[in-house]
Design a protein around this motif. Structure first.
Motif, PDB file in Angstrom:
ATOM      1  N   GLU A 224      31.288  45.067  48.966  1.00 26.17           N
ATOM      2  CA  GLU A 224      31.797  43.738  49.277  1.00 26.17           C
ATOM      3  C   GLU A 224      33.266  43.625  48.870  1.00 26.17           C
ATOM      4  N   ALA A 225      33.608  44.170  47.715  1.00 22.17           N
ATOM      5  CA  ALA A 225      34.996  44.132  47.258  1.00 22.17           C
ATOM      6  C   ALA A 225      35.893  44.944  48.173  1.00 22.17           C
ATOM      7  N   ILE A 226      35.410  46.104  48.579  1.00 22.72           N
ATOM      8  CA  ILE A 226      36.198  46.972  49.461  1.00 22.72           C
ATOM      9  C   ILE A 226      36.462  46.271  50.793  1.00 22.72           C
ATOM     10  N   GLU A 227      35.432  45.669  51.356  1.00 20.28           N
ATOM     11  CA  GLU A 227      35.599  44.969  52.632  1.00 20.28           C
ATOM     12  C   GLU A 227      36.566  43.798  52.504  1.00 20.28           C
ATOM     13  N   GLU A 228      36.482  43.069  51.372  1.00 22.49           N
ATOM     14  CA  GLU A 228      37.382  41.937  51.176  1.00 22.49           C
ATOM     15  C   GLU A 228      38.827  42.413  51.059  1.00 22.49           C
TER      16      GLU A 228
END
Length: 346
Positions: A224-228
């Motif tokens: 989720e952090a990577i996508e954000e």
């Protein structure tokens, strides 16, 4: 003298030790007035890195020169100095290239010279290692506390930004919200980055990152952090600072760097799998870094600190005296402090 000593995982003891003495003509004895506890100290504190029972600890000394060997010319007794975490001669092939952490004659503070979390240290290669603070700031407590991070974390954050090739107008992603990551934000801002995305998991630290110059923050975890981060940077950033060294942080850096981009890594790698390298390979991304040659950057950064345009001191969120060092380790281990400053003496 009193000094902090490693006695096993979770056990730092304050003990009486022999005061170091001049052994070589290039040595200096420094009475430590300020030092700090580093995030990298937590690796051995948690039992995740080998350290001999009874070893002195600490590698971020600042103090006053007490005595010098016959061949020391750059400092003299009474000078206020600070020293990088790595001892370097300043004369060998690697020092001349600015790679002081690869010094052919290098050493560390936690060997037989006293450890930097103690009352005195012996500095081998004092001419090449010790950085003299201008006399007008020698007793300026605010200036000294702002200079103390130059012994390690500010120079390390700067090295990450340099290795990530950050320049004016760039967008940078900083992976990690510890002291080094926060200093990486400062460094990217100092080098002119227009957008800085700070990635971490602690709201108080990310708020400090904003104060240091981050334009956006990412507090999610995992994919989720990577996508954000990728969404914020329109598919990835050309300049990524990896400031942790843990496997998850390296994987994150490899996934948020833009094809053809640059990852500057300064976290000491602690990985079981190197799969992140495959991500870098298929992105044709450069991966550059290592132990920061803090001595190379010391004077440059000191100028900015003393003229008031750079102040990394807010990373110190807890201050202890020498007897309080064990409590300082515990506070950092429990994430109750970003970085602990140790006031040893005047």
């Amino acid at each position: 003298m009193k000094a902090a000593v490693y006695r096993g995982p979770g056990d730092i003891s304050i003990e009486e030790r022999d005061r170091p003495e001049i052994e070589d003509p290039t040595d200096a004895i420094v009475r430590v007035t300020h030092t700090a506890i580093c995030g990298s100290d937590l690796w051995f504190y948690r039992g995740e890195e080998d350290r001999a029972d009874g070893a002195p600890v600490g590698h971020e000394p600042m103090g006053v020169v007490e005595e010098v060997g016959d061949e020391v010319r750059h400092v003299e007794p009474g000078d206020r100095v600070f020293a990088p975490f790595a001892i370097s001669c300043g004369e060998c092939e690697f020092c001349r290239k600015g790679l002081h952490t690869s010094c052919a004659n290098g050493a560390s503070w936690d060997e037989d010279n006293g450890g930097a979390q103690g009352e005195y240290v012996r500095s081998p290669h004092a001419n090449g290692t010790l950085v003299r603070v201008p006399d007008r700031y020698a007793d300026d407590e605010d200036a000294l506390e702002s200079l103390l991070p130059l012994t390690d974390v500010m120079g390390t954050g700067h090295h990450a930004a340099v290795c990530a090739n950050v320049e004016a107008g760039d967008t940078a992603v900083v992976v990690g919200d510890g002291a080094v990551g926060l200093c990486g934000v400062l460094a990217a801002k100092r080098l002119g980055a227009e957008r800085i995305v700070a990635m971490g998991h602690h709201e108080d630290r990310l708020e400090l990152a904003r104060e240091f110059g981050a334009t956006e923050v990412v507090s999610a975890r995992g994919e989720e952090a990577i996508e954000e981060a990728r969404e914020l940077t329109y598919g990835g950033a050309n300049h990524v600072l990896e400031c942790v060294g843990a496997e998850a942080a390296l994987e994150t850096a490899a996934k948020v760097v833009r094809p053809g981009g640059h990852v500057g890594y300064v976290g000491v790698p602690h990985v079981e799998s190197a799969e992140f390298v495959e991500q870098l390979f298929f992105r044709n991304a450069s991966f550059t870094g290592g132990p920061a040659p803090v001595r190379q950057y010391a004077e440059e950064l000191m100028v900015d600190v003393l003229q008031g345009t750079l102040d990394p001191s807010p990373i110190f969120t807890k201050t202890v005296d020498l007897d309080g060092v064990p409590d300082g380790y515990e506070a950092m281990d429990q994430r109750e402090a970003i970085k602990v400053m140790v006031h040893v003496g005047a």
